[in-house]
Design an enzyme around this catalytic site. Structure first.
Site, short mmCIF file in Angstrom:
data_model
loop_
_atom_site.label_atom_id
_atom_site.label_comp_id
_atom_site.label_asym_id
_atom_site.label_seq_id
_atom_site.Cartn_x
_atom_site.Cartn_y
_atom_site.Cartn_z
N ASP A 79 56.42 11.45 -11.52
CA ASP A 79 55.05 11.20 -11.09
C ASP A 79 54.14 12.30 -11.65
O ASP A 79 54.18 13.44 -11.19
CB ASP A 79 55.03 11.16 -9.55
N LYS B 98 44.35 10.15 -11.64
CA LYS B 98 43.44 11.29 -11.62
C LYS B 98 42.74 11.51 -12.98
O LYS B 98 41.82 10.78 -13.29
CB LYS B 98 44.15 12.52 -11.06
N TYR C 218 54.31 13.94 -2.69
CA TYR C 218 53.43 12.83 -2.33
C TYR C 218 53.35 11.86 -3.50
O TYR C 218 53.10 12.27 -4.63
CB TYR C 218 52.04 13.36 -1.99
C1 LIG Z 1 47.06 11.78 -5.84
C2 LIG Z 1 48.49 11.46 -6.04
C3 LIG Z 1 48.99 10.16 -5.86
C4 LIG Z 1 48.17 9.04 -5.26
O1 LIG Z 1 47.07 8.71 -6.04
P1 LIG Z 1 45.85 7.90 -5.35
O2 LIG Z 1 44.97 7.58 -6.51
O3 LIG Z 1 45.26 8.84 -4.36
O4 LIG Z 1 46.43 6.69 -4.71
C5 LIG Z 1 50.31 9.90 -6.22
N1 LIG Z 1 51.10 10.87 -6.70
C6 LIG Z 1 50.66 12.14 -6.87
C7 LIG Z 1 51.58 13.17 -7.44
C8 LIG Z 1 49.35 12.48 -6.52
O5 LIG Z 1 48.94 13.74 -6.64
#
Ligand SMILES: *Cc1c(COP(=O)(O)O)cnc(C)c1O
Length: 432
Positions: free
Chosen positions: A240, A268, A145
């Site tokens: 990511d 995060k 994701y």
């Molecule tokens: C949470 C997450 C996102 C998206 O972040 P948001 O602040 O919810 O838009 C992207 N990549 C990874 C790996 C994530 O865990």
């Protein structure tokens, strides 16, 4: 704190005015059933709902709350920043300090641009990679994701996995036409894609360690091989670290594995519970961004002073001792969950990447999205509700990681230890 109405009645009100009653799908409890709890307060390792229940929180706002809820130094930093004004639409010293803190932790990050969500970070990193290379195609992995931008919402994990939606309605074939989706941990598939499309591939994007299809660690050498393939074919590697960054170590997954990306994305933890995220890497690549270069990217609230203050306070307090405690707590938690499940005789696999983990109720080895999806939703739902009833708040989906904070102490672990045997028995009863 008392609220007249229950979670039930708040959810009814919410559903009238907010689609599904939630502002992010997984919060709706669709995959586990039941009424989502409306929270009013968080303190250290605990959450409190409108019904007067308390829970040991194993979500931690889906990762950001490394130090626990309402950590005093973060609250103080926020109060002080708020008194100076909430947003200026101009650059502030705190932005520079936050970026310097991150660059100091990860020397491969020479420059960084701040944004407000992980979605924006990955979307912008991808645009930059395409602008820099002049190539269209991105390789991503099924079950990874990267937020909900159109181009990356093909076979995404997280809420999309929970709902069983392969992509999303409203995403045109055109906007994912240049996104190739491959099975995670499958280097042969990556080699074949490069052999076929090499000169057209702008970037490979991967979660540093996959944690949005449940936790699925990269096989040994997987990320390093992606690095080599990208170098060989002139593509950029985007790692990511929105979820893993500053959580699994002071330098995120990079600190555990040492594979440097051309571009990293963060979010995060670096916002300390407020909306802050970032993308960055090699200065030569970052120089393509506006106002220096032709790749446009912007944001009214990017580098917001409150978000930067919370993020900076969080990172400054996240010292070696904090990471040691989190690793230790996660290890104890894994141990007590596994012994409860073993004792109840229920089939499961533990997915683990550093201090992140999740439980798959399957007897298949989980290496990718296809094997992750052999997890039994009904068994997880039974386990989840038995834990919830006993005051432990797990992610309401089998496709999410479990998070602890430095505030999770012996009392919190004891409450989980007391709840786990009955939850394992409930899971075993459904598993049959
Ligand atoms: C949470 C997450 C996102 C998206 O972040 P948001 O602040 O919810 O838009 C992207 N990549 C990874 C790996 C994530 O865990």
């Amino acid at each position: 704190m008392t609220f007249a109405a229950s979670s039930e009645s708040w959810f009814e009100r919410a559903r009238r005015v907010i689609p599904g009653g939630v502002n992010s799908p997984v919060r709706a409890f669709n995959s586990v059933g039941g009424t989502p709890r409306f929270m009013v307060c968080g303190e250290a390792a605990y959450l409190y709902d409108v019904d007067g229940n308390s829970y040991v929180d194993l979500i931690c706002s889906w990762g950001p709350l490394l130090l626990g809820h309402a950590y005093p130094a973060v609250v103080d930093a926020l109060i002080q920043a708020t008194q100076r004004g909430t947003s200026f639409g101009a650059t502030t010293p705190c932005e520079v300090e936050l970026v310097e803190e991150i660059c100091a932790r990860l020397p491969a990050v020479e420059q960084l641009r701040l944004v407000s969500s992980g979605t924006e970070a990955t979307m912008s990193a991808l645009r930059l990679a395409r602008g820099y290379t002049g190539r269209p195609i991105v390789l991503k992995f099924a079950g990874c994701y990267h937020g909900h931008s159109d181009a990356l919402l093909a076979a995404a994990g997280s809420g999309a996995a929970t709902l069983g939606i392969p992509g999303s309605a409203g995403v045109t074939a055109g906007s994912t036409a240049d996104t190739l989706v491959l099975p995670y941990n499958d280097l042969d598939a990556v080699r074949a894609a490069f052999a076929r499309h090499g000169a057209q591939i702008a970037a490979v994007i991967t979660e540093a360690a996959a944690a949005n299809m449940g936790v699925v660690a990269p096989l040994h050498g997987f990320n390093a091989a992606l690095r080599q393939l990208c170098d060989f074919h002139g593509a950029l590697l985007i790692i990511d670290e929105v979820l893993t960054g500053f959580r699994v170590s002071p330098t995120g997954w990079f600190g555990l594995e040492g594979v440097a990306a051309d571009l990293f994305t963060f979010g995060k933890v670096m916002g300390g519970g407020l909306p802050a995220a970032a993308f960055g890497g090699r200065a030569e690549v970052m120089a393509q961004l506006a106002p220096l270069g032709p790749v446009y990217q912007a944001g009214t609230l990017s580098g917001n002073p409150l978000a930067c203050a919370a993020g900076l306070a969080t990172l400054r307090h996240a010292d070696a001792d904090v990471y040691r405690r989190i690793d230790d707590t996660a290890a104890q938690l894994r141990g007590l969950i596994c012994s409860a499940l073993d004792a109840a005789g229920v089939a499961y696999q533990l997915g683990r990447a550093g201090n992140l983990f999740s439980v798959f109720f399957t007897d298949r080895e989980v290496l990718d999205f296809a094997t992750a999806q052999t997890t039994r939703d009904d068994v997880y739902a039974a386990f989840f509700h038995a834990m919830l009833d006993r005051g432990v708040y797990l992610p309401p989906s089998p496709y999410e990681a479990w998070f602890v904070s430095a505030a999770h102490d012996a009392d919190a672990l004891q409450r989980i230890a007391d709840a786990a045997p009955a939850a394992a028995t409930a899971a075993a009863a459904i598993a049959g």
